[in-house]
Design an enzyme around this catalytic site. Structure first.
Site, PDB file in Angstrom:
ATOM      1  N   TYR A 143     -45.252 -43.534 -58.853  1.00  0.00           N
ATOM      2  CA  TYR A 143     -45.644 -44.016 -60.191  1.00  0.00           C
ATOM      3  C   TYR A 143     -46.709 -43.131 -60.845  1.00  0.00           C
ATOM      4  CZ  TYR A 143     -47.601 -47.376 -63.611  1.00  0.00           C
ATOM      5  OH  TYR A 143     -48.084 -48.004 -64.736  1.00  0.00           O
ATOM      6  N   LYS A 202     -46.386 -40.563 -64.173  1.00  0.00           N
ATOM      7  CA  LYS A 202     -47.221 -40.732 -65.372  1.00  0.00           C
ATOM      8  C   LYS A 202     -47.936 -39.413 -65.712  1.00  0.00           C
ATOM      9  CE  LYS A 202     -47.051 -45.219 -66.576  1.00  0.00           C
ATOM     10  NZ  LYS A 202     -46.370 -45.596 -67.821  1.00  0.00           N
ATOM     11  N   LYS A 258     -49.618 -58.639 -61.282  1.00  0.00           N
ATOM     12  CA  LYS A 258     -50.837 -57.940 -60.832  1.00  0.00           C
ATOM     13  C   LYS A 258     -51.823 -58.965 -60.287  1.00  0.00           C
ATOM     14  CE  LYS A 258     -49.263 -54.303 -63.163  1.00  0.00           C
ATOM     15  NZ  LYS A 258     -49.634 -54.128 -64.553  1.00  0.00           N
ATOM     16  N   THR A 275     -62.138 -52.714 -54.670  1.00  0.00           N
ATOM     17  CA  THR A 275     -62.694 -52.980 -56.003  1.00  0.00           C
ATOM     18  C   THR A 275     -61.780 -52.472 -57.117  1.00  0.00           C
ATOM     19  OG1 THR A 275     -63.899 -50.902 -55.830  1.00  0.00           O
ATOM     20  CG2 THR A 275     -65.119 -52.925 -55.283  1.00  0.00           C
TER      21      THR A 275
HETATM   22  P1  NAD Z   1     -44.193 -54.640 -68.584  1.00  0.00           P
HETATM   23  O1  NAD Z   1     -43.374 -54.423 -67.353  1.00  0.00           O
HETATM   24  O2  NAD Z   1     -44.514 -56.040 -68.984  1.00  0.00           O
HETATM   25  O3  NAD Z   1     -43.514 -53.903 -69.832  1.00  0.00           O
HETATM   26  C1  NAD Z   1     -42.699 -52.764 -69.713  1.00  0.00           C
HETATM   27  C2  NAD Z   1     -41.399 -53.057 -70.448  1.00  0.00           C
HETATM   28  O4  NAD Z   1     -40.550 -51.908 -70.384  1.00  0.00           O
HETATM   29  C3  NAD Z   1     -40.621 -54.231 -69.834  1.00  0.00           C
HETATM   30  O5  NAD Z   1     -40.408 -55.271 -70.779  1.00  0.00           O
HETATM   31  C4  NAD Z   1     -39.315 -53.599 -69.410  1.00  0.00           C
HETATM   32  O6  NAD Z   1     -38.180 -54.441 -69.565  1.00  0.00           O
HETATM   33  C5  NAD Z   1     -39.228 -52.396 -70.323  1.00  0.00           C
HETATM   34  N1  NAD Z   1     -38.278 -51.416 -69.786  1.00  0.00           N
HETATM   35  C6  NAD Z   1     -38.080 -51.110 -68.480  1.00  0.00           C
HETATM   36  N2  NAD Z   1     -37.039 -50.264 -68.368  1.00  0.00           N
HETATM   37  C7  NAD Z   1     -36.594 -50.029 -69.634  1.00  0.00           C
HETATM   38  C8  NAD Z   1     -35.524 -49.263 -70.156  1.00  0.00           C
HETATM   39  N3  NAD Z   1     -34.724 -48.544 -69.355  1.00  0.00           N
HETATM   40  N4  NAD Z   1     -35.328 -49.233 -71.498  1.00  0.00           N
HETATM   41  C9  NAD Z   1     -36.124 -49.969 -72.323  1.00  0.00           C
HETATM   42  N5  NAD Z   1     -37.142 -50.739 -71.872  1.00  0.00           N
HETATM   43  C10 NAD Z   1     -37.369 -50.766 -70.544  1.00  0.00           C
HETATM   44  O7  NAD Z   1     -45.525 -53.777 -68.379  1.00  0.00           O
HETATM   45  P2  NAD Z   1     -46.870 -53.743 -69.235  1.00  0.00           P
HETATM   46  O8  NAD Z   1     -47.944 -54.273 -68.373  1.00  0.00           O
HETATM   47  O9  NAD Z   1     -46.649 -54.319 -70.578  1.00  0.00           O
HETATM   48  O10 NAD Z   1     -47.085 -52.168 -69.335  1.00  0.00           O
HETATM   49  C11 NAD Z   1     -46.764 -51.407 -70.496  1.00  0.00           C
HETATM   50  C12 NAD Z   1     -47.027 -49.924 -70.212  1.00  0.00           C
HETATM   51  O11 NAD Z   1     -48.378 -49.740 -69.809  1.00  0.00           O
HETATM   52  C13 NAD Z   1     -46.165 -49.350 -69.083  1.00  0.00           C
HETATM   53  O12 NAD Z   1     -45.805 -48.022 -69.418  1.00  0.00           O
HETATM   54  C14 NAD Z   1     -47.107 -49.331 -67.901  1.00  0.00           C
HETATM   55  O13 NAD Z   1     -46.746 -48.339 -66.952  1.00  0.00           O
HETATM   56  C15 NAD Z   1     -48.432 -49.049 -68.571  1.00  0.00           C
HETATM   57  N6  NAD Z   1     -49.578 -49.537 -67.773  1.00  0.00           N
HETATM   58  C16 NAD Z   1     -49.827 -50.874 -67.662  1.00  0.00           C
HETATM   59  C17 NAD Z   1     -50.913 -51.310 -66.918  1.00  0.00           C
HETATM   60  C18 NAD Z   1     -51.270 -52.773 -66.794  1.00  0.00           C
HETATM   61  O14 NAD Z   1     -52.304 -53.089 -66.192  1.00  0.00           O
HETATM   62  N7  NAD Z   1     -50.470 -53.701 -67.320  1.00  0.00           N
HETATM   63  C19 NAD Z   1     -51.738 -50.372 -66.257  1.00  0.00           C
HETATM   64  C20 NAD Z   1     -51.439 -49.028 -66.380  1.00  0.00           C
HETATM   65  C21 NAD Z   1     -50.362 -48.613 -67.150  1.00  0.00           C
END
Ligand code: NAD
Length: 322
Positions: free
Chosen positions: A145, A149, A188, A215
């Site tokens: 992952y 990124k 999470k 942490t």
């Molecule tokens: P989430 O899983 O709720 O949202 C990601 C969305 O992408 C999902 O709804 C999923 O269905 C969609 N998706 C997956 N495959 C797909 C595809 N092939 N085509 C179209 N859509 C697709 O996650 P989130 O927490 O809302 O995270 C959003 C972004 O932020 C992500 O890129 C994630 O890696 C990044 N991020 C989130 C966190 C966090 O703490 N939530 C931390 C670091 C990075």
């Protein structure tokens, strides 16, 4: 402005669409699924699989800006166990979406990266030094992952330098809040903690992964969305942290939720569970300088709202009595 949010069926994307609508923009949401807990606020919502280039071309047509959030991801249990799927899906999603944005003449493209890009060798102690953006190199990202990124961060830079696509890159540090996944394996730590504590009886025991001394910092969703919109509007194109800089142990997080729930709990530490790095915190110096702002909502306040929402969902779905 006409704005595309990819991943608009997900946690952060759904909240972002709502906020952009409040600001008066026209918004298209794209995802492979609809938002789980309430209808989208987007003007147009298309079910498209961004692993396919034709879908990415359709998604990015006739918009000025793209917030690119779509990714196959989850909590540490998911990202440690599904590396092949994560790397395959997200590489295809990212490359197709940015190339389609370029072809369609999108003016500005924001990519959501992660604190998982930071090197493991800087995160070996629980009492870790907060991570500055420049700490990313020499690289030793989270396997799977994190590398994926980091590679997309570089791709954004090359598209900006070589093709003139104006890119933004944000590195999230553990975003949490209502309307996020709280069960099923992709959740999470804050959501998992809220669910476990809502379901346990007063005086009961909950499972905590690891020895509980690891942490993290946690940032509430409203701050995340505010930061995202500020970064998009800024002229800053290098990667920027977006998170809180208050670090707590996982045990402290559990006791905070228990206090909100008004329950006494005992913790059972499961050492053979996926853990990620030992300690992680965000250095927000650059964030403050660039955005003239920093996250405002305290962990306690954010957890209170999140706990009440998850408790409400458990009652609604019949898993908990009111
Ligand atoms: P989430 O899983 O709720 O949202 C990601 C969305 O992408 C999902 O709804 C999923 O269905 C969609 N998706 C997956 N495959 C797909 C595809 N092939 N085509 C179209 N859509 C697709 O996650 P989130 O927490 O809302 O995270 C959003 C972004 O932020 C992500 O890129 C994630 O890696 C990044 N991020 C989130 C966190 C966090 O703490 N939530 C931390 C670091 C990075």
């Amino acid at each position: 402005m006409k704005i595309l949010v990819t991943g608009a069926g997900g946690f952060i994307g759904h909240h972002l669409v709502k906020a952009l609508k409040k600001e008066g923009h026209w918004v298209r949401g794209v995802d492979i699924k609809e938002p789980e807990f309430e209808p989208t606020a987007a003007d147009e919502f298309e079910l498209l699989d961004l692993r396919r280039f034709d879908c990415a071309l359709q998604a990015t047509r006739a918009v000025d800006r793209v917030f690119h959030l779509a990714a196959n991801m989850g909590g540490i249990g998911f990202i440690e166990n599904f590396k092949g799927v994560i790397v395959r899906d997200n590489t295809m999603i990212n490359i197709h979406t940015i190339e389609a944005a370029r072809i369609n003449g999108v003016k500005r493209f924001l990519f959501t990266s992660s604190a998982c890009i930071y090197p493991g060798y800087k995160q070996k102690e629980a009492d870790v030094t907060p991570l500055k953006e420049s700490d990313a190199y020499p690289a030793d990202a989270e396997d799977g992952y994190g590398w994926e990124k980091l590679y997309m961060e570089r791709t954004c830079r090359h598209y900006r330098e070589d093709f003139g696509l104006d890119t933004r890159i944000v590195r999230f540090h553990n975003i949490f809040g209502p309307l996020g996944t709280y069960d099923g394996g992709r959740e999470k730590a804050p959501a998992a903690m809220c669910r476990k504590i809502a379901l346990v009886e007063d005086g009961g025991e909950i499972e905590v992964w690891g020895d509980g001394k690891q942490t993290r910092s946690f940032c509430y969703i409203d701050d995340c969305v505010e930061g995202l919109m500020r970064l998009m509007d800024s002229d800053f194109h290098d990667p920027l942290n977006l998170g809180q800089d208050r670090m707590v142990t996982i045990d402290e997080l559990a006791y905070m939720v228990a206090a909100i729930a008004g329950k006494k709990i005992r913790l059972r530490h499961e050492l053979n569970r996926p853990l990620g790095v030992r300690g992680r915190n965000s250095d927000n110096s650059l964030l403050r300088q660039v955005l003239k702002w920093e996250p405002q909502i305290s962990l306690e306040e954010g957890l209170r709202v999140t706990y009440e929402w998850i408790r409400g969902e458990l009652i609604k779905t019949g898993r908990l009595k009111a």
